[in-house]
Design a protein around this motif. Structure first.
Motif, PDB file in Angstrom:
ATOM      1  N   ASP A  75      31.201  61.759  36.042  1.00 57.06           N
ATOM      2  CA  ASP A  75      30.680  62.471  35.026  1.00 57.06           C
ATOM      3  C   ASP A  75      30.257  64.095  36.014  1.00 57.06           C
ATOM      4  O   ASP A  75      31.272  64.788  36.009  1.00 57.06           O
ATOM      5  CB  ASP A  75      29.400  61.960  34.871  1.00 57.06           C
ATOM      6  N   GLU A  78      28.763  54.594  36.181  1.00 55.67           N
ATOM      7  CA  GLU A  78      29.144  56.095  35.925  1.00 55.67           C
ATOM      8  C   GLU A  78      28.368  56.699  37.235  1.00 55.67           C
ATOM      9  O   GLU A  78      27.137  56.188  37.606  1.00 55.67           O
ATOM     10  CB  GLU A  78      28.457  56.804  34.796  1.00 55.67           C
ATOM     11  N   ASP A  88      24.641  54.170  34.708  1.00 53.58           N
ATOM     12  CA  ASP A  88      25.038  55.561  35.119  1.00 53.58           C
ATOM     13  C   ASP A  88      23.930  55.825  36.160  1.00 53.58           C
ATOM     14  O   ASP A  88      22.614  55.764  35.875  1.00 53.58           O
ATOM     15  CB  ASP A  88      24.756  56.522  33.878  1.00 53.58           C
TER      16      ASP A  88
HETATM   17 MG    MG Z   1      26.077  60.637  33.599  1.00 52.90          MG
END
Ligand code: MG
Ligand code: MUC
Length: 367
Positions: free
Chosen positions: A242, A217, A191
């Motif tokens: 996200d 992500e 991420d």
């Molecule tokens: Mg995230």
């Protein structure tokens, strides 16, 4: 079932060590406890975690918007007026975690009133979820030691590694150290919290091609729309939105625009009512989801697992449900426990959790 008052209580509980990632860091859980009271004497609870680097909210802004705007709009409604409540909250732009906590506190109050678990009212699919642990920035050996400890103590075998903003080579080295130490059988994904340019992200994914990453992500800034679309074309790793997909409208734009191929659902920002919309939207489009974590405490994590386990589509993957392990304490009478890599949904009416009055008195910031 009439809502008679809403309380917003600031509290602060330190972390054992800060959680660091590309867009910020968390040293203290300086959250807001939301309590919705009804005329039957029922109290529904939830928590709002301020994440200024993600949504612009602070603990003070959450308190102010709840006290000055949202509480007056909700008082007087029935717990069954869920769509009216949602429409009234949506009249104000932004403030996602404040709105989400209110929504979830009302669901908790509804479950307690009906003497039914919220997870069953939402869907009742499963009673637990597999857990993903998030590993924040630290020297490689500390990241590895944390992952090994969490695996050994809690049986967790899925890890999300924070990357981005640091030099690409450093993050590649950290991911490689984790794969080498943990072996081929654990799931690893990354991420970036918007920390790389599209070309840096593409280079990093190329350099980690042998690490069997399952997801990537939010590697680039949310506004790099074309850059992120270009990145999706460069990689076979599914690209999770996200911070770029925080509302149903943004989810539509991300997916139909081709800038992401999966969606992170966070109950901390879309509550239960809007998370269900996002979930059904993704499911209808044939898009996978992952239950994300807003660096939640145990109240927020109880909400996430109640929602994630309630639906087939959200319970399929491991959910990010372990950030609370880094906190020195929490507010619940009975702490959540991750056992054999799973977190069970709390049985009992509503969210099945109770706030410990002594802990609240100790950690609250307003007296
Ligand atoms: Mg995230
Ligand atoms: C995550 O998945 O990104 C860190 C920043 C934020 O907005 O959420 C957390 C975890």
């Amino acid at each position: 079932m009439k809502i008679v008052s809403i309380e917003a209580i600031p509290f602060a509980i330190p972390y054992r060590k800060p959680m660091r990632f590309a867009s910020g860091e968390v040293h203290t859980a300086d959250h807001v406890l939301v309590r919705a009271h009804t005329d039957d004497g029922v109290i529904g609870v939830a928590e709002a975690p301020p994440r200024p680097y993600t949504y612009g909210e602070t603990q003070t802004s959450i308190l102010a918007v709840i006290e000055q705007v949202f509480a007056p709009e909700l008082v007087g409604l029935s717990l069954l007026d869920r769509e009216v409540a949602r429409a009234r909250l949506e009249r104000t732009v932004g403030n996602p975690t404040a709105k989400a906590a209110l929504d979830m506190a009302l669901w908790d109050a509804l479950g307690r009133t009906l003497e039914l678990p919220v997870t069953q009212l939402l869907g009742g699919f499963a009673d637990r979820m597999r857990v993903t642990h998030m590993v924040g920035f630290a020297p490689d050996d500390e990241m590895v030691a944390e992952a090994e400890r969490v695996r050994d103590e809690h049986g967790i075998t899925t890890f999300k590694v924070k990357v981005g903003r640091r030099p690409v080579a450093l993050d590649v080295r950290a991911c490689r150290a984790l794969r080498t130490a943990l072996g081929p059988d654990v799931e690893l994904y990354v991420d970036g919290n918007r920390g790389w340019t599209p070309s840096e992200a593409a280079g990093a994914l190329r350099a980690m091609a042998d690490l069997d990453l399952t997801l990537a992500e939010e590697l680039c800034p949310a506004d790099d729309v074309l850059g992120r679309r270009w990145l999706v074309a460069q990689t076979t790793v599914p690209t999770v939105a996200d911070e770029s997909a925080t509302t149903p409208g943004e989810v539509t734009r991300e997916l139909l625009g081709g800038s992401a191929t999966m969606i992170s659902i966070k109950t901390a920002r879309t509550g239960f009512s809007t998370s269900q919309r996002v979930l059904h939207q993704a499911e209808g489009l044939g898009v996978e989801v992952v239950m994300g974590n807003q660096v939640d405490g145990q109240i927020g994590t109880a909400c996430s697992v109640a929602f994630g386990a309630a639906h087939r589509h959200s319970s399929y993957r491991a959910g990010e449900l372990s950030n609370f392990l880094g906190m020195t304490d929490d507010l619940l009478t009975e702490p959540l426990e991750i056992v054999a890599g799973e977190l069970a949904v709390r049985p009992g009416p509503g969210l099945g959790i109770e706030i410990d009055p002594d802990k609240l008195a100790h950690y609250r910031q307003d007296c």
